[in-house]
Design a protein around this motif. Structure first.
Motif, mmCIF file in Angstrom:
data_model
loop_
_atom_site.group_PDB
_atom_site.id
_atom_site.type_symbol
_atom_site.label_atom_id
_atom_site.label_comp_id
_atom_site.label_asym_id
_atom_site.label_seq_id
_atom_site.Cartn_x
_atom_site.Cartn_y
_atom_site.Cartn_z
ATOM 1 N N THR A 32 0.795 -1.188 -0.030
ATOM 2 C CA THR A 32 -0.038 0.044 -0.054
ATOM 3 C C THR A 32 0.914 1.312 0.002
ATOM 4 O O THR A 32 0.625 2.162 -0.766
ATOM 5 C CB THR A 32 -1.029 -0.106 1.054
ATOM 6 O OG1 THR A 32 -1.534 -1.017 1.316
ATOM 7 C CG2 THR A 32 -1.903 1.246 0.997
ATOM 8 N N ASP A 33 1.976 1.279 0.737
ATOM 9 C CA ASP A 33 2.847 2.403 0.915
ATOM 10 C C ASP A 33 3.386 2.855 -0.420
ATOM 11 O O ASP A 33 3.353 3.838 -1.104
ATOM 12 C CB ASP A 33 3.939 2.098 1.677
ATOM 13 C CG ASP A 33 3.583 2.219 3.345
ATOM 14 O OD1 ASP A 33 2.374 2.761 3.517
ATOM 15 O OD2 ASP A 33 4.377 2.172 4.282
ATOM 16 N N VAL A 36 0.741 3.919 -3.194
ATOM 17 C CA VAL A 36 0.344 5.440 -2.898
ATOM 18 C C VAL A 36 1.498 6.181 -3.220
ATOM 19 O O VAL A 36 1.244 7.059 -3.916
ATOM 20 C CB VAL A 36 -0.069 5.474 -1.203
ATOM 21 C CG1 VAL A 36 -0.266 6.942 -0.952
ATOM 22 C CG2 VAL A 36 -1.382 4.798 -1.010
ATOM 23 N N ASN A 39 2.331 6.965 -6.667
ATOM 24 C CA ASN A 39 1.398 7.662 -7.531
ATOM 25 C C ASN A 39 1.340 9.067 -7.275
ATOM 26 O O ASN A 39 0.559 9.788 -7.606
ATOM 27 C CB ASN A 39 -0.016 7.004 -7.757
ATOM 28 C CG ASN A 39 0.052 5.639 -8.437
ATOM 29 O OD1 ASN A 39 0.314 5.876 -9.629
ATOM 30 N ND2 ASN A 39 -0.068 4.704 -8.055
ATOM 31 N N VAL A 176 -4.087 1.597 5.416
ATOM 32 C CA VAL A 176 -4.518 1.780 4.418
ATOM 33 C C VAL A 176 -5.395 3.078 4.359
ATOM 34 O O VAL A 176 -5.194 4.023 3.444
ATOM 35 C CB VAL A 176 -5.561 0.856 3.767
ATOM 36 C CG1 VAL A 176 -6.377 1.248 2.409
ATOM 37 C CG2 VAL A 176 -4.760 -0.465 3.462
ATOM 38 N N ASP A 179 -2.618 6.004 4.997
ATOM 39 C CA ASP A 179 -1.932 6.309 3.989
ATOM 40 C C ASP A 179 -2.377 7.426 2.924
ATOM 41 O O ASP A 179 -1.862 8.293 2.759
ATOM 42 C CB ASP A 179 -1.739 5.168 3.159
ATOM 43 C CG ASP A 179 -0.453 4.508 3.122
ATOM 44 O OD1 ASP A 179 0.613 5.102 3.667
ATOM 45 O OD2 ASP A 179 -0.160 3.143 2.986
ATOM 46 N N PHE A 180 -3.535 7.060 2.568
ATOM 47 C CA PHE A 180 -4.254 8.215 1.630
ATOM 48 C C PHE A 180 -4.573 9.770 2.317
ATOM 49 O O PHE A 180 -4.159 10.603 1.833
ATOM 50 C CB PHE A 180 -5.635 7.622 1.393
ATOM 51 C CG PHE A 180 -5.320 6.654 0.082
ATOM 52 C CD1 PHE A 180 -5.367 6.727 -1.126
ATOM 53 C CD2 PHE A 180 -5.594 5.333 0.626
ATOM 54 C CE1 PHE A 180 -5.300 5.734 -2.078
ATOM 55 C CE2 PHE A 180 -5.437 4.293 -0.431
ATOM 56 C CZ PHE A 180 -5.261 4.471 -1.597
ATOM 57 N N LEU A 181 -4.784 9.547 3.649
ATOM 58 C CA LEU A 181 -5.107 10.630 4.730
ATOM 59 C C LEU A 181 -3.765 11.666 4.909
ATOM 60 O O LEU A 181 -3.846 12.595 4.482
ATOM 61 C CB LEU A 181 -5.581 10.375 5.817
ATOM 62 C CG LEU A 181 -6.554 11.457 6.584
ATOM 63 C CD1 LEU A 181 -7.602 11.836 5.788
ATOM 64 C CD2 LEU A 181 -6.678 10.934 8.080
ATOM 65 N N TYR A 184 -1.588 12.170 0.838
ATOM 66 C CA TYR A 184 -2.145 13.408 0.077
ATOM 67 C C TYR A 184 -2.572 14.378 0.795
ATOM 68 O O TYR A 184 -2.692 15.305 0.180
ATOM 69 C CB TYR A 184 -3.258 12.648 -0.636
ATOM 70 C CG TYR A 184 -2.792 11.502 -1.755
ATOM 71 C CD1 TYR A 184 -1.730 11.768 -2.865
ATOM 72 C CD2 TYR A 184 -3.485 10.158 -1.668
ATOM 73 C CE1 TYR A 184 -1.435 10.881 -3.540
ATOM 74 C CE2 TYR A 184 -3.195 9.287 -2.521
ATOM 75 C CZ TYR A 184 -1.951 9.546 -3.349
ATOM 76 O OH TYR A 184 -1.550 8.420 -4.288
ATOM 77 N N PRO A 192 -0.188 17.480 2.882
ATOM 78 C CA PRO A 192 0.437 16.256 2.420
ATOM 79 C C PRO A 192 1.707 16.154 2.949
ATOM 80 O O PRO A 192 2.616 16.917 2.909
ATOM 81 C CB PRO A 192 0.384 16.558 0.888
ATOM 82 C CG PRO A 192 0.374 18.012 0.675
ATOM 83 C CD PRO A 192 -0.327 18.683 1.930
ATOM 84 N N HIS A 194 3.483 13.191 2.175
ATOM 85 C CA HIS A 194 4.207 12.388 1.013
ATOM 86 C C HIS A 194 4.773 11.036 1.767
ATOM 87 O O HIS A 194 4.071 10.331 2.332
ATOM 88 C CB HIS A 194 5.187 13.243 0.423
ATOM 89 C CG HIS A 194 4.627 14.428 -0.186
ATOM 90 N ND1 HIS A 194 3.795 14.259 -1.237
ATOM 91 C CD2 HIS A 194 4.775 15.680 -0.232
ATOM 92 C CE1 HIS A 194 3.317 15.588 -1.663
ATOM 93 N NE2 HIS A 194 3.893 16.352 -1.023
ATOM 94 N N ALA A 198 3.313 8.321 4.695
ATOM 95 C CA ALA A 198 3.337 6.618 4.834
ATOM 96 C C ALA A 198 3.932 6.068 5.928
ATOM 97 O O ALA A 198 3.487 4.985 6.489
ATOM 98 C CB ALA A 198 3.838 6.387 3.314
#
Length: 441
Positions: A32-33, A36, A39, A176, A179-181, A184, A192, A194, A198
């Motif tokens: 997942t790290d 994310v 991208n 998960v 990670d997105f929270l 980004y 963010p 970055h 993560a």
């Protein structure tokens, strides 16, 4: 008392399926790290390379020092089979304290020398800067992870992997989401972070797993954390077994280190592709390893009960199930061959390298399955010394010469994965031959 000739499919799966889910939760955190981070628009290749290098190093360290988990599982399962579980009650808090102490030593020896460590991986410039930043945060999780793994070993020794599965799923869900929270960010609320985001997400996941593991430990097991200053008689065998597994796992991770060092030296696109390939390989390994965990837990119990007929039948059945799963994984990845790389990165140069070698990673899976199954069974039987010798031979007489020779002919990523193919062939064949020789008659 008569025994049935085989361990039932239901009994194996009762341990194996939760172990599969628990096992893939760990590499899922790293995948997942990588997905994310890979991208993120800014410096995605460098960040992806850094995450891959750190992920491999973390796996190396944790695999080495977490071998007490396997030793604990083996000892508990053998005592369970012999109806002597009371004899290891004082061992448990001593083993957990040992893991905690060990984790603090590892943190002290690595966190302050991160630059030197990752320079040895041929990382430099922005990649080296990112690896230092990512690792110094992730390394804070050593105590959390190693105490959790010790408790997981207790669960497995008691023939229960369901509790570990629930702990791992809770941790993966936290990872998960965060990670997105954190990577980004949230406009006007969270900047963010970055790569650092993560790392913090992974740290929170590790803390979550420990909290849930402690809940099941106190509520469901016959053990406690009251420390006795009289060293349990099983502590010495546990440390000897763990020491042999330390050496074994150090050899295993030397191969992974060498692979990453060579890939980094080939260039940033190569180490980015290698990061994806290695983490997928690790994901498959942990997936298949669920049946190895079942073999580990059940074989120890059967050895304690001196039930050698069922032990032999267990080895045959568990290998068939694992190889079947390996073929399923190969088929799924074959159907979505090109799409899988796009999950992790959009850079054409990275994807071309990934696609050119991924088929070789897939081809290895049935061989891996057999090696992992007998790894698990031999650990349950307490055969740590033989496992150590096999890994040393596979690494220094198989993997390393193959890599050096193929690299000499300019095969680059192919050199790395041909080395791993030879490595796994030696491991699987040596374990099958030894098991047949020792336990078939």
């Amino acid at each position: 008392m008569a025994t049935t000739p085989k361990v039932s499919f239901k009994e194996i799966n009762k341990i194996a399926i939760p172990a599969i889910i628990a096992g893939i939760a760990e590499p899922l955190i790293s995948l997942t790290d990588i997905a994310v981070i890979g991208n993120v628009e800014k410096n995605s290749i460098e960040a992806l390379a850094a995450a891959g290098i750190v992920g491999s190093f973390l796996s190396a360290i944790i695999w080495i020092v977490a071998q007490t988990k396997t030793a604990i599982s083996s000892i508990i399962s053998q005592h369970l089979g012999a109806n002597r579980i009371h004899a290891v009650k004082t061992l448990i808090p001593q083993a957990i304290l040992f893991n905690l102490f060990l984790s603090l030593v590892i943190y002290g020896l690595t966190a302050f020398f991160a630059e030197a460590i990752f320079s040895a991986y041929n990382a430099d410039g922005l990649i080296l800067q990112y690896t230092q930043e990512y690792y110094t945060i992730r390394a804070l999780g050593y105590p959390l992870t190693l105490v959790t793994f010790a408790i997981f070993g207790i669960f497995r020794g008691l023939q229960n992997t369901l509790w570990a599965m629930k702990c791992s799923l809770a941790g993966a869900a936290v990872n998960v989401g965060l990670d997105f929270l954190l990577v980004y960010g949230v406009e006007d609320y969270i900047p963010p972070l970055h790569l650092a985001g993560a790392a913090y997400a992974s740290l929170a996941a590790q803390a979550t797993m420990l909290i849930v593991a402690l809940y099941y430990f106190f509520k469901k097991t016959p053990f406690h954390l009251k420390l006795s200053f009289n060293i349990n008689p099983q502590m010495k065998p546990l440390l000897i077994m763990a020491a042999n597994l330390f050496v074994r796992t150090a050899a295993l991770n030397f191969a992974i280190y060498l692979a990453n060092a060579y890939a980094t030296d080939y260039g940033k696109n190569y180490i980015a592709a290698q990061s994806i390939l290695m983490n997928i390989w690790l994901f498959f390994s942990f997936f298949i390893d669920g049946y190895a965990n079942a073999g580990n837990a059940i074989s120890g119990r059967l050895l304690g009960a001196k039930d050698y007929t069922r032990l032999w039948n267990l080895s045959k059945d568990i290998c068939k199930y694992a190889v079947f799963i390996a073929f399923i994984l190969m088929g799924i990845c074959g159907l979505f061959y090109d799409e899988i790389g796009l999950i992790f990165n959009k850079e054409e140069s990275v994807l071309v390298l990934f696609s050119s070698v991924f088929w070789l990673v897939l081809l290895m899976q049935p061989i891996n399955a057999i090696a992992f199954m007998f790894d698990g069974i031999f650990k349950g039987l307490g055969e740590a010394k033989y496992l150590r010798n096999v890994l040393l031979a596979a690494t220094f007489l198989g993997f390393t010469p193959t890599l050096l020779l193929a690299d000499y002919f300019g095969l680059k990523l192919y050199a790395i994965w041909l080395g791993f193919l030879v490595w796994m062939l030696i491991r699987s064949s040596a374990l099958v031959i030894q098991f047949r020789r020792k336990y078939l008659n």
